[in-house]
Design a protein around this motif. Structure first.
Motif, PDB file in Angstrom:
ATOM      1  N   LEU A  58      -7.555 -53.487  24.782  1.00  0.00           N
ATOM      2  CA  LEU A  58      -8.493 -53.215  23.704  1.00  0.00           C
ATOM      3  C   LEU A  58      -8.370 -54.293  22.631  1.00  0.00           C
ATOM      4  O   LEU A  58      -7.263 -54.668  22.229  1.00  0.00           O
ATOM      5  N   GLY A  59      -9.512 -54.765  22.182  1.00  0.00           N
ATOM      6  CA  GLY A  59      -9.488 -55.795  21.149  1.00  0.00           C
ATOM      7  C   GLY A  59     -10.872 -56.058  20.593  1.00  0.00           C
ATOM      8  O   GLY A  59     -11.751 -55.197  20.638  1.00  0.00           O
ATOM      9  N   GLN A  60     -11.080 -57.254  20.065  1.00  0.00           N
ATOM     10  CA  GLN A  60     -12.357 -57.647  19.483  1.00  0.00           C
ATOM     11  C   GLN A  60     -12.816 -58.974  20.061  1.00  0.00           C
ATOM     12  O   GLN A  60     -12.010 -59.891  20.255  1.00  0.00           O
ATOM     13  N   MET A  61     -14.106 -59.044  20.331  1.00  0.00           N
ATOM     14  CA  MET A  61     -14.724 -60.296  20.753  1.00  0.00           C
ATOM     15  C   MET A  61     -15.408 -60.927  19.546  1.00  0.00           C
ATOM     16  O   MET A  61     -16.119 -60.254  18.797  1.00  0.00           O
ATOM     17  N   PHE A  62     -15.203 -62.244  19.376  1.00  0.00           N
ATOM     18  CA  PHE A  62     -15.837 -63.000  18.302  1.00  0.00           C
ATOM     19  C   PHE A  62     -16.755 -64.040  18.920  1.00  0.00           C
ATOM     20  O   PHE A  62     -16.360 -64.752  19.858  1.00  0.00           O
ATOM     21  N   VAL A  63     -17.956 -64.117  18.412  1.00  0.00           N
ATOM     22  CA  VAL A  63     -18.933 -65.090  18.918  1.00  0.00           C
ATOM     23  C   VAL A  63     -19.358 -66.000  17.770  1.00  0.00           C
ATOM     24  O   VAL A  63     -19.732 -65.517  16.693  1.00  0.00           O
ATOM     25  N   SER A  64     -19.275 -67.302  18.005  1.00  0.00           N
ATOM     26  CA  SER A  64     -19.717 -68.282  17.016  1.00  0.00           C
ATOM     27  C   SER A  64     -20.606 -69.308  17.702  1.00  0.00           C
ATOM     28  O   SER A  64     -20.937 -69.169  18.886  1.00  0.00           O
ATOM     29  N   THR A  65     -20.963 -70.332  16.987  1.00  0.00           N
ATOM     30  CA  THR A  65     -21.926 -71.295  17.493  1.00  0.00           C
ATOM     31  C   THR A  65     -21.455 -71.976  18.768  1.00  0.00           C
ATOM     32  O   THR A  65     -22.257 -72.245  19.666  1.00  0.00           O
ATOM     33  N   ASN A  66     -20.152 -72.238  18.882  1.00  0.00           N
ATOM     34  CA  ASN A  66     -19.652 -73.011  20.015  1.00  0.00           C
ATOM     35  C   ASN A  66     -18.513 -72.343  20.775  1.00  0.00           C
ATOM     36  O   ASN A  66     -17.995 -72.950  21.719  1.00  0.00           O
ATOM     37  N   TYR A  67     -18.128 -71.123  20.385  1.00  0.00           N
ATOM     38  CA  TYR A  67     -16.955 -70.491  21.016  1.00  0.00           C
ATOM     39  C   TYR A  67     -17.161 -68.992  21.169  1.00  0.00           C
ATOM     40  O   TYR A  67     -17.855 -68.341  20.386  1.00  0.00           O
ATOM     41  N   ILE A  68     -16.492 -68.458  22.217  1.00  0.00           N
ATOM     42  CA  ILE A  68     -16.310 -67.009  22.382  1.00  0.00           C
ATOM     43  C   ILE A  68     -14.806 -66.776  22.370  1.00  0.00           C
ATOM     44  O   ILE A  68     -14.078 -67.383  23.164  1.00  0.00           O
ATOM     45  N   CYS A  69     -14.336 -65.928  21.476  1.00  0.00           N
ATOM     46  CA  CYS A  69     -12.893 -65.697  21.341  1.00  0.00           C
ATOM     47  C   CYS A  69     -12.586 -64.209  21.432  1.00  0.00           C
ATOM     48  O   CYS A  69     -13.452 -63.361  21.165  1.00  0.00           O
ATOM     49  N   PHE A  70     -11.352 -63.929  21.792  1.00  0.00           N
ATOM     50  CA  PHE A  70     -10.904 -62.537  21.905  1.00  0.00           C
ATOM     51  C   PHE A  70      -9.474 -62.450  21.399  1.00  0.00           C
ATOM     52  O   PHE A  70      -8.651 -63.338  21.644  1.00  0.00           O
ATOM     53  N   THR A  71      -9.179 -61.374  20.690  1.00  0.00           N
ATOM     54  CA  THR A  71      -7.808 -61.078  20.299  1.00  0.00           C
ATOM     55  C   THR A  71      -7.578 -59.578  20.434  1.00  0.00           C
ATOM     56  O   THR A  71      -8.474 -58.771  20.165  1.00  0.00           O
ATOM     57  N   SER A  72      -6.390 -59.229  20.882  1.00  0.00           N
ATOM     58  CA  SER A  72      -6.074 -57.817  21.112  1.00  0.00           C
ATOM     59  C   SER A  72      -5.802 -57.116  19.790  1.00  0.00           C
ATOM     60  O   SER A  72      -5.476 -57.744  18.780  1.00  0.00           O
ATOM     61  N   LYS A  73      -5.941 -55.786  19.821  1.00  0.00           N
ATOM     62  CA  LYS A  73      -5.654 -54.998  18.615  1.00  0.00           C
ATOM     63  C   LYS A  73      -4.192 -55.126  18.232  1.00  0.00           C
ATOM     64  O   LYS A  73      -3.851 -55.225  17.049  1.00  0.00           O
ATOM     65  N   GLU A  74      -3.324 -55.102  19.235  1.00  0.00           N
ATOM     66  CA  GLU A  74      -1.903 -55.322  18.982  1.00  0.00           C
ATOM     67  C   GLU A  74      -1.654 -56.823  18.970  1.00  0.00           C
ATOM     68  O   GLU A  74      -1.964 -57.524  19.928  1.00  0.00           O
ATOM     69  N   GLU A  75      -1.103 -57.301  17.884  1.00  0.00           N
ATOM     70  CA  GLU A  75      -0.915 -58.733  17.716  1.00  0.00           C
ATOM     71  C   GLU A  75       0.015 -59.286  18.796  1.00  0.00           C
ATOM     72  O   GLU A  75       0.955 -58.634  19.229  1.00  0.00           O
ATOM     73  N   THR A  76      -0.274 -60.474  19.261  1.00  0.00           N
ATOM     74  CA  THR A  76       0.494 -61.259  20.239  1.00  0.00           C
ATOM     75  C   THR A  76       0.395 -60.728  21.668  1.00  0.00           C
ATOM     76  O   THR A  76       0.973 -61.325  22.579  1.00  0.00           O
ATOM     77  N   VAL A  77      -0.314 -59.611  21.898  1.00  0.00           N
ATOM     78  CA  VAL A  77      -0.432 -59.125  23.280  1.00  0.00           C
ATOM     79  C   VAL A  77      -1.259 -60.101  24.102  1.00  0.00           C
ATOM     80  O   VAL A  77      -0.870 -60.522  25.199  1.00  0.00           O
ATOM     81  N   CYS A  78      -2.424 -60.496  23.572  1.00  0.00           N
ATOM     82  CA  CYS A  78      -3.269 -61.435  24.302  1.00  0.00           C
ATOM     83  C   CYS A  78      -4.325 -62.011  23.358  1.00  0.00           C
ATOM     84  O   CYS A  78      -4.888 -61.290  22.520  1.00  0.00           O
ATOM     85  N   SER A  79      -4.572 -63.294  23.486  1.00  0.00           N
ATOM     86  CA  SER A  79      -5.702 -63.918  22.793  1.00  0.00           C
ATOM     87  C   SER A  79      -6.329 -64.934  23.728  1.00  0.00           C
ATOM     88  O   SER A  79      -5.690 -65.420  24.670  1.00  0.00           O
ATOM     89  N   LEU A  80      -7.591 -65.249  23.454  1.00  0.00           N
ATOM     90  CA  LEU A  80      -8.357 -66.065  24.394  1.00  0.00           C
ATOM     91  C   LEU A  80      -9.389 -66.878  23.619  1.00  0.00           C
ATOM     92  O   LEU A  80     -10.019 -66.381  22.681  1.00  0.00           O
TER      93      LEU A  80
END
Length: 1166
Positions: A322-344
């Motif tokens: 579970l986490g949040q997806m962020f969309v910007s002009t040139n990137y799609i990013c993801f970070t988990s709700k629990e810090e350091t579990v997973c980011s992308l």
């Protein structure tokens, strides 16, 4: 002002009817105007402020009502009786009779509403008023803000909040207005009004506190006072906005850039809060984008488009995270709700396919994204998947077009190079300039045979662990970043992979990928260019890791020179700063030259903001943060370290070079590994660990030298036993005191301890501390600058130190106001931090006019701007239309302070003394040039302008007329000595023909017998000057220069000038003179002032008929002035500059740049 019709249920509540007819009612708000309405009026006024009623700004209104209806409609409101009366009269003349024709009341209502809306639409069209996102309610708040605090339209209101302001022990309920440049408060309570205006740039501390009585409280501190606000409905939102606006002000003090609103934001949705302004949305979007960029290490121009909750399928552990997806002009990013579990991080340039998968109970609303390196990412539980896919598709289309465009550009560039051939391959990157294509470490790696097996075996195991990690979690920018990644970094990055992973973790890989050929272009442009930065670079090149063999020959030195010089040209605001050479040399060891350049960009512009500018502001800010952290985590040591001033000494060298200058090289690079992965928190953790490890020794220290010795010996003993590099001598000054060497400290153990003891430090907490310290540091720098300026100039002027400090503040405020309220010149051209302190801030003519009107004693009447222009020209020595603080002070001291007494009876003695002074300086002085006719006219006009509206105006005018008459005769006499001895009759006739005379009988009546026609032998048809003095002695003195009535009867010419200043008709009759300021002729030709006249008119050209032989000297002018007591008293009259400074702090000029200074402008009516 007409408004869109709004329904009103109770027409008489809190309003008084003044006029009425069958269809319309004109009303005034109770408590407004004369009398105030007694107690009821006071209560109504208080309610209007507390409840944010529009009646506070518009106390008049017109209501529409049909005779048989109980519903009223507001169709107009006004801030004054005149404004509302105009609307009322228009209704009576154009609408009232028409309404009587209708039979149906509904038709009347429809007609009236349509008519009013049509008038509003026509007005908006004719005045080019565009529809914006701000609601009517917020527009009312803007109108209140500008009216209450006399702000110009350029000052943008961001938001306003209800709160209480504590004045002493009494809370005043009112409204807090937050604009781009000011914090304002207004309160009206039972007849008592309170106003407060504080510039964001003057705030030294901004804190959110809580006490037993006031759980939510914001304290705002300036240099001279503290203000407390409480009872907020949403204190977190308010405080965050205040922080953001204060940050913008601090940024402006640093780089002198004004705020520019982002107009590209999407329109408001219907469900959006009604009170949020477009500017507030812009600032909110900026704050979110900043957090987004910091979290994922993205380029500084990346803007967040939106974010949504979702889940991500992680193949390495077969889970939906579970986490949040962020969309910007040139990137799609993801970070988990629990810090350091997973980011992308998924750059859109790497994306090949975005598709919606089939939904099911286990995987609702899935979205699949595939990349070029054969990785597929599966997101699910997306709330608005269709809209999200559309946004990503739009951004993908833009990204694809950018890639095609870049390929065309680079293709055309490379095709032109193909003809050269491929024979040059040594250290060339197939480009126009030579750059190193491999890390310097690969060329200069030396192996020690006796340490070959065990260390290389461990290095091989590290490499294998990373390769396995890449296989499981992916490789490159799209890699899953998890707790396992962090563990591998803490164990040490292999030598061969260091450059690649530094690029990846720092985000520099993204900027390098999106700017192909950028570095080569910079190198080519900067080659052969020399400036202050390149001189400093050359001086430090051989001091950069001189112990390493890579920098003991020209190849490494040349690469370092190219990188540093290219960055200095990329970012001239930073240019070059000491310590950049040390960091860059390490980057070149492990990364290719272009990669090292982009790593340096990431360091200077994102990861260590403001560290390497001329004042190392970022390092000083983090020094303050480190002191705060030390106070929290090692409190027993904090007081001791503060007493010894050790923290401020050690932190700069530790932070600026990332421990590279204080640790052995092979150990310090491990710190750099962790820094690129975790950011600045690693440096703070490690610094705290070093203090904590030496706590007992430091507590026993008696001075700072002993403490520095202890810390130096400890850091020198930090070793990296896993390093495959041969020992490199550490040139850090080894502080030996004949003791046994310090036991070795393993760098990996030290890093582990720092994470165990101080790993709870969060990045967002550091940013919060940075904001607090940034206010303190920048204001301290500003105070230091002010003291340096005052100390430099105090011996040159008669002003006191306190007066100079106040004048410097006014001067700087005038400059800063122009940055965000517009100016005729570019603010960036008027601020150069590389210049000496006295010349860093410069003002142009528009700002000088404001200061002239506030501070100079000659500023009075309608001719103030003319005098300001002339004084400005005098002070602007290099004619660049800008003056610095030294020039400003020299002009003010000449005009404002008293002169030596020069009483009329002793003027001959004064002249003798003045002559003796000049004789001593004759070798170094040049004689002042003589005044010709046109310059004499300008001098006369300037004198009359100076005396305008003076209490002794009439007496000064007469004295000036006497002096002018005398000087005219002196000029004529002087012609006898410089003109030919014999003149022909024709010359005399020509001279007579050049005498301009009065034109009509009416004009003759204005020319009294004692008037002096200055142009009788001065300016011919160019201009004439009428001077007046009724004293008999002047009549006799100037009789030779006068023109009789008979000579004027048939003349049709008329002068365009009169030296007396413009005034009322009564003043004209009294002085019997005309205005001289309609067309002003400026003497200086060329330069920034050429051709500029009064009110912007073009000056008249010099006529060919000017008598070139006529002239007077400065001594003649001075001697003539000394004959008139009124003029002597005027020029020797002292001026109390402190009173003018105090007045300038509080004066606000409508329509001009404000001179509001911090909280000087507090008014409380009792």
């Amino acid at each position: 002002m007409w408004v869109n019709p709004e329904e009103v249920l109770l027409a008489s509540a809190l309003w008084m009817t003044e006029r009425a007819n069958p269809y319309f009612i004109l009303q005034k708000r109770k408590g407004h105007g004369d009398g105030g309405g007694g107690l009821a009026g006071l209560l109504v006024g208080t309610l209007d402020v507390v409840l944010d009623s529009s009646a506070r700004v518009a106390p008049y209104r017109i209501l529409y009502q049909t005779p048989d209806s109980l519903v009223y409609w507001t169709i107009a409101h006004g801030s004054s009786r005149k404004e509302i009366t105009e609307n009322w009269e228009w209704l009576e003349q154009n609408l009232l009779q028409t309404l009587s024709i209708f039979e149906n009341e509904n038709d009347i209502t429809t007609f009236v509403k349509g008519k009013i809306q049509g008038i509003i639409a026509e007005y908006n069209k004719s005045h080019d008023i565009r529809e914006d996102d701000d609601t009517d309610k917020f527009k009312e708040a803007i109108a209140k803000f500008r009216k209450l605090f006399i702000m110009p339209e350029e000052e943008k209101l961001v938001n306003y909040y209800s709160c209480s302001y504590w004045k002493g022990k009494v809370p005043r309920q009112g409204w807090l207005y937050l604009s781009i440049n000011h914090l304002c408060f207004y309160s009206y309570l039972l007849g008592k009004e309170a106003k407060l205006v504080i510039r964001w740039a003057d705030i030294t501390q901004l804190e959110k506190n809580a006490t037993l009585l006031l759980p939510d409280m914001v304290c705002v501190s300036t240099r001279c006072s503290e203000h407390v606000f409480s009872v907020f409905l949403n204190i977190n939102e308010t405080f965050k906005l205040m922080e953001q606006l204060a940050n913008i002000a601090m940024r402006q003090l640093l780089d002198n850039k004004g705020f520019e609103q982002d107009r590209s934001l999407p329109k408001l949705k219907k469900k959006s809060p009604k009170k949020v302004s477009a500017l507030k949305r812009d600032l909110d979007a900026r704050a979110k984008s900043e957090r987004y960029r910091a979290l994922f290490r993205l380029p500084k121009d990346e803007k967040l488009d939106g974010h949504t909750d979702c889940t991500l399928w992680t193949p390495f552990n077969k889970m939906h995270i579970l986490g949040q997806m962020f969309v910007s002009t040139n990137y799609i990013c993801f970070t988990s709700k629990e810090e350091t579990v997973c980011s992308l991080i998924i750059p859109l340039r790497e994306v090949t396919i975005v598709e919606k998968a089939d939904s099911c109970n286990v995987l609702p609303s899935p979205l699949s994204i595939s990349t070029k390196n054969k990785m597929t990412f599966l997101f699910a539980n997306l709330k608005d998947r269709d809209f999200l896919v559309q946004r990503i598709s739009d951004f993908l289309q833009q990204t694809t077009s950018k890639i095609y465009f870049e390929r065309e550009i680079t293709g055309s560039l490379s095709s032109s190079d193909d003809e050269v051939g491929t024979t040059m391959q040594f250290n060339l990157n197939e480009s126009r300039v030579p750059t190193a294509t491999q890390a310097l470490m690969t060329m200069y790696r030396r192996r020690s045979p006796e340490e070959f097996n065990p260390k290389l075996a461990k290095e091989f195991l590290k490499e294998q662990a990373w390769k396995n990690h890449f296989t499981e979690y992916g490789q490159g920018v799209c890699m899953y970043r998890t707790e396992k990644t962090k563990e591998l970094v803490l164990q040490g990055i292999p030598e061969n992979m260091r450059g690649e992973l530094w690029l990846l973790f720092s985000g520099a890989i993204n900027e390098m990928a999106t700017h192909p050929g950028y570095y080569e272009d910079l190198v080519e442009k900067s080659m052969g260019k020399y400036n202050l930065a390149t001189e400093e670079i050359e001086r430090d090149l051989h001091r950069s890791l001189p112990e390493h063999p890579a920098f003991q020959n020209e190849m490494g030195i040349a690469a370092l020179r190219r990188v540093l010089t290219a960055y200095a040209f990329r970012n001239p605001n930073i240019g070059y700063c000491q310590a950049m050479n040390i960091v860059t040399s390490v980057l070149l060891l492990y990364a290719k030259e272009e990669e090292a350049f982009w790593l340096l960009v990431a360091l200077c512009e994102r990861m260590l903001p403001d560290y390497y500018n001329t004042r190392v502001v970022g390092a000083l800010v983090d020094q303050g943060v480190f002191e705060e952290l030390a106070h929290v985590y090692v409190p027993q040591l904090y007081d001791c370290m503060q007493a010894l001033s050790v923290i401020s000494t050690i932190s700069l060298s530790w932070f600026l070079t990332l421990f590279l200058s204080v640790m052995p090289f092979e150990s310090a690079v491990v710190v750099v590994d962790c820094f690129f992965y975790e950011g600045i928190k690693v440096i703070f953790q490690l610094a705290l660990s070093v203090l904590d490890a030496n706590i007992h020794q430091l507590l026993s220290c008696k001075d700072d030298g002993e403490a520095m010795t202890i810390l130096g010996r400890y850091l020198d003993s930090v070793t990296n036993k896993d390093s495959t590099l041969p020992p490199i001598p550490h040139l850090h000054s080894l502080l030996t005191d004949n003791r046994d060497p310090h036991p070795e400290v393993d760098i990996f153990k030290l890093v582990r301890i720092s994470y165990e003891k101080f790993g709870s430090i969060r990045a967002d907490v550091i940013e919060q501390m940075r904001f607090k310290q940034r206010l303190r540091v920048i204001q301290a720098i500003e105070d230091t600058t002010k003291r340096n300026v005052v100390r430099t100039i105090v011996t040159e002027t008669p002003f006191s130190i306190d007066e100079l400090e106040e004048l410097y503040t006014l001067f700087k405020v005038s400059h800063l106001m122009s940055c965000y309220w517009g100016s005729t010149s570019n603010p960036m051209s008027r601020h150069d931090p590389s210049l000496p302190y006295l010349e860093q801030y410069r003002i142009d003519l528009e700002q000088f006019k404001v200061l002239f009107a506030l501070l100079f004693p000659w500023a009075c009447g309608t001719h103030t701007d003319d005098l300001a222009l002339r004084v400005f020209r005098l002070l602007d020595h290099n004619a660049d239309a800008l003056i610095n603080f030294r020039e400003f002070i020299s002009g003010l001291s000449e005009c404002a302070l008293s002169r030596p007494k020069m009483h009329t009876p002793d003027y001959r003695m004064y002249l003798r003394l003045w002559n003796q002074e000049t004789k001593a300086k004759l070798e170094n002085m040049k004689d002042l040039p003589k005044l010709n006719q046109s310059q004499f006219i300008e001098l006369c006009k300037t004198l009359y302008n100076m005396f305008s509206e003076d209490p002794n105006e009439q007496e000064l005018y007469h004295a000036t007329a006497t002096v002018t008459s005398l000087l005219l005769e002196m000029g004529e006499v002087g012609k006898l000595f410089c003109s030919p001895a014999h003149k022909t009759d024709e010359d005399e006739d020509d001279e007579d023909d050049r005498i301009p005379v009065c034109r009509s009988k009416q004009e003759r009546t204005r020319c009294k017998p004692c008037d002096v026609e200055t142009n009788s032998c001065v300016a011919g048809p160019l201009e004439d000057i009428k001077l007046e003095d009724s004293s008999p002695k002047d009549t006799a003195m100037s009789s030779a220069m006068l023109i009789s009535d008979d000579e004027t009867k048939d003349d049709t010419s008329m002068s365009s000038y009169s030296v007396l200043s413009t005034g009322s008709h009564e003043l004209d009759d009294k002085l019997q003179c005309e205005d001289i300021a309609e067309d002003t002729v400026l003497i200086r030709n060329g330069g920034p002032y050429a051709g500029v006249g009064h009110h912007g008119k073009v000056g008249l050209p010099h006529s060919a008929s000017i008598d070139k032989d006529w002239a007077i000297t400065f001594l003649q002018f001075l001697a003539s002035v000394l004959t008139e007591q009124a003029l002597v008293q005027y020029f020797e009259k002292p001026v109390e500059i402190s009173g003018r400074i105090t007045n300038a702090k509080n004066v606000r000029k409508v329509g001009h740049q404000h001179m509001s200074l911090s909280d000087y402008e507090i008014s409380l009516s009792d």
